[in-house]
Enzyme design. Structure first.
Site, PDB file in Angstrom:
ATOM      1  N   LYS A  46       0.864  -1.075  -0.141  1.00  0.00           N
ATOM      2  CA  LYS A  46      -0.226  -0.132  -0.093  1.00  0.00           C
ATOM      3  C   LYS A  46       0.842   1.209  -0.053  1.00  0.00           C
ATOM      4  CE  LYS A  46      -3.956  -2.400   2.221  1.00  0.00           C
ATOM      5  NZ  LYS A  46      -4.819  -2.113   3.333  1.00  0.00           N
ATOM      6  N   TYR A  90     -12.721  -2.811  -3.159  1.00  0.00           N
ATOM      7  CA  TYR A  90     -13.027  -2.863  -1.703  1.00  0.00           C
ATOM      8  C   TYR A  90     -14.667  -2.742  -1.558  1.00  0.00           C
ATOM      9  CZ  TYR A  90      -8.426  -2.576   0.131  1.00  0.00           C
ATOM     10  OH  TYR A  90      -7.043  -2.871   0.547  1.00  0.00           O
ATOM     11  N   ASN A  99      -2.099   0.156   6.705  1.00  0.00           N
ATOM     12  CA  ASN A  99      -1.570  -1.075   7.202  1.00  0.00           C
ATOM     13  C   ASN A  99      -0.756  -1.752   6.500  1.00  0.00           C
ATOM     14  OD1 ASN A  99      -3.641  -1.838   5.355  1.00  0.00           O
ATOM     15  ND2 ASN A  99      -4.598  -3.134   7.038  1.00  0.00           N
ATOM     16  N   HIS A 139      -2.298  -5.545   1.846  1.00  0.00           N
ATOM     17  CA  HIS A 139      -3.509  -6.163   1.739  1.00  0.00           C
ATOM     18  C   HIS A 139      -3.134  -7.459   1.193  1.00  0.00           C
ATOM     19  CE1 HIS A 139      -7.599  -7.276   0.407  1.00  0.00           C
ATOM     20  NE2 HIS A 139      -6.878  -7.624  -0.557  1.00  0.00           N
ATOM     21  N   GLU A 198      -9.720 -10.617  -7.229  1.00  0.00           N
ATOM     22  CA  GLU A 198      -8.701  -9.670  -6.927  1.00  0.00           C
ATOM     23  C   GLU A 198      -7.632  -9.836  -8.171  1.00  0.00           C
ATOM     24  OE1 GLU A 198      -7.438  -9.660  -2.756  1.00  0.00           O
ATOM     25  OE2 GLU A 198      -9.747  -9.100  -2.228  1.00  0.00           O
TER      26      GLU A 198
HETATM   27  P1  CMP Z   1      -7.381  -4.597   3.828  1.00  0.00           P
HETATM   28  O1  CMP Z   1      -6.885  -5.745   4.155  1.00  0.00           O
HETATM   29  O2  CMP Z   1      -6.725  -4.072   2.483  1.00  0.00           O
HETATM   30  O3  CMP Z   1      -9.003  -4.653   3.847  1.00  0.00           O
HETATM   31  C1  CMP Z   1      -9.656  -3.537   4.089  1.00  0.00           C
HETATM   32  C2  CMP Z   1      -9.006  -2.364   4.667  1.00  0.00           C
HETATM   33  O4  CMP Z   1      -9.629  -1.435   5.365  1.00  0.00           O
HETATM   34  C3  CMP Z   1      -8.091  -2.806   5.859  1.00  0.00           C
HETATM   35  O5  CMP Z   1      -6.900  -3.613   5.134  1.00  0.00           O
HETATM   36  C4  CMP Z   1      -7.702  -1.428   6.349  1.00  0.00           C
HETATM   37  O6  CMP Z   1      -6.739  -0.695   5.381  1.00  0.00           O
HETATM   38  C5  CMP Z   1      -8.737  -0.632   6.343  1.00  0.00           C
HETATM   39  N1  CMP Z   1      -9.208  -0.980   7.543  1.00  0.00           N
HETATM   40  C6  CMP Z   1      -9.437   0.382   8.339  1.00  0.00           C
HETATM   41  N2  CMP Z   1     -10.180   0.250   9.627  1.00  0.00           N
HETATM   42  C7  CMP Z   1     -10.422  -1.020   9.540  1.00  0.00           C
HETATM   43  C8  CMP Z   1     -11.194  -1.849  10.408  1.00  0.00           C
HETATM   44  N3  CMP Z   1     -11.553  -1.578  11.571  1.00  0.00           N
HETATM   45  N4  CMP Z   1     -11.575  -3.246   9.976  1.00  0.00           N
HETATM   46  C9  CMP Z   1     -11.172  -3.680   8.655  1.00  0.00           C
HETATM   47  N5  CMP Z   1     -10.353  -2.790   7.853  1.00  0.00           N
HETATM   48  C10 CMP Z   1     -10.120  -1.522   8.430  1.00  0.00           C
END
Ligand code: CMP
Length: 141
Positions: free
Chosen positions: A10, A50, A113, A116, A127
């Protein structure tokens, strides 16, 4: 069973020059890189990618973040690729990711974070085909 999964590195990780460190961790854990590319999400692709999170409280933050910079898409192959990559990236929520996982090392917040990874074989196929549409014809799962 061997199959493919999708990793996205990311914008916060690419901005901090952590692409190489993340790819090294993945390769050191036995994943084979099948395809890799740098790109930027546009709003249409990010919403499609998403779609399951539309309407959740963090969705706006997630969109703003994912559109903020360059990402790297990686198709990875090995046995049990989906669960093993999920284990290696660690928990989404900051503070819950186990020591040694990619998110433990590189996440800034639960949204920013670092990576993904697809959460099922079915989602991996969807995806991979969204990010690498040229693979649609190849039955690449
Ligand atoms: P990702 O695995 O890319 O999938 C959804 C994304 O939403 C997650 O990583 C985070 O970047 C973001 N996100 C932020 N807050 C939350 C949360 N509480 N639960 C899940 N995803 C979150």
């Amino acid at each position: 069973m061997e199959h493919n999964t999708l990793l996205i590195i990311k914008p916060n990780a690419t901005a901090k020059n952590k692409v190489g460190a993340i790819i090294k961790m993945v390769e050191d854990h036995g994943f084979i890189i099948e395809r890799i590319k740098m790109f930027r999400f546009d709003e249409k692709l990010a919403k499609e990618f998403y779609t399951e999170h539309i309407g959740k409280p963090f969705f706006g933050r997630l969109m703003e973040f994912m559109l903020s910079g360059t990402v790297v898409g990686v198709v990875l192959h090995r046995d049990s690729a989906v669960p093993l990559l999920r284990e290696l990236i660690g928990n989404t929520i900051i503070g819950k990711a186990k020591a040694g996982t990619i998110r433990y090392l590189f996440a800034d917040t639960s949204t920013r974070n670092a990576v993904h990874a697809s959460d099922s074989i079915a989602r991996a196929k969807v995806e991979i085909e969204l990010i690498f549409p040229e693979l649609k014809q190849e039955n690449f799962s």
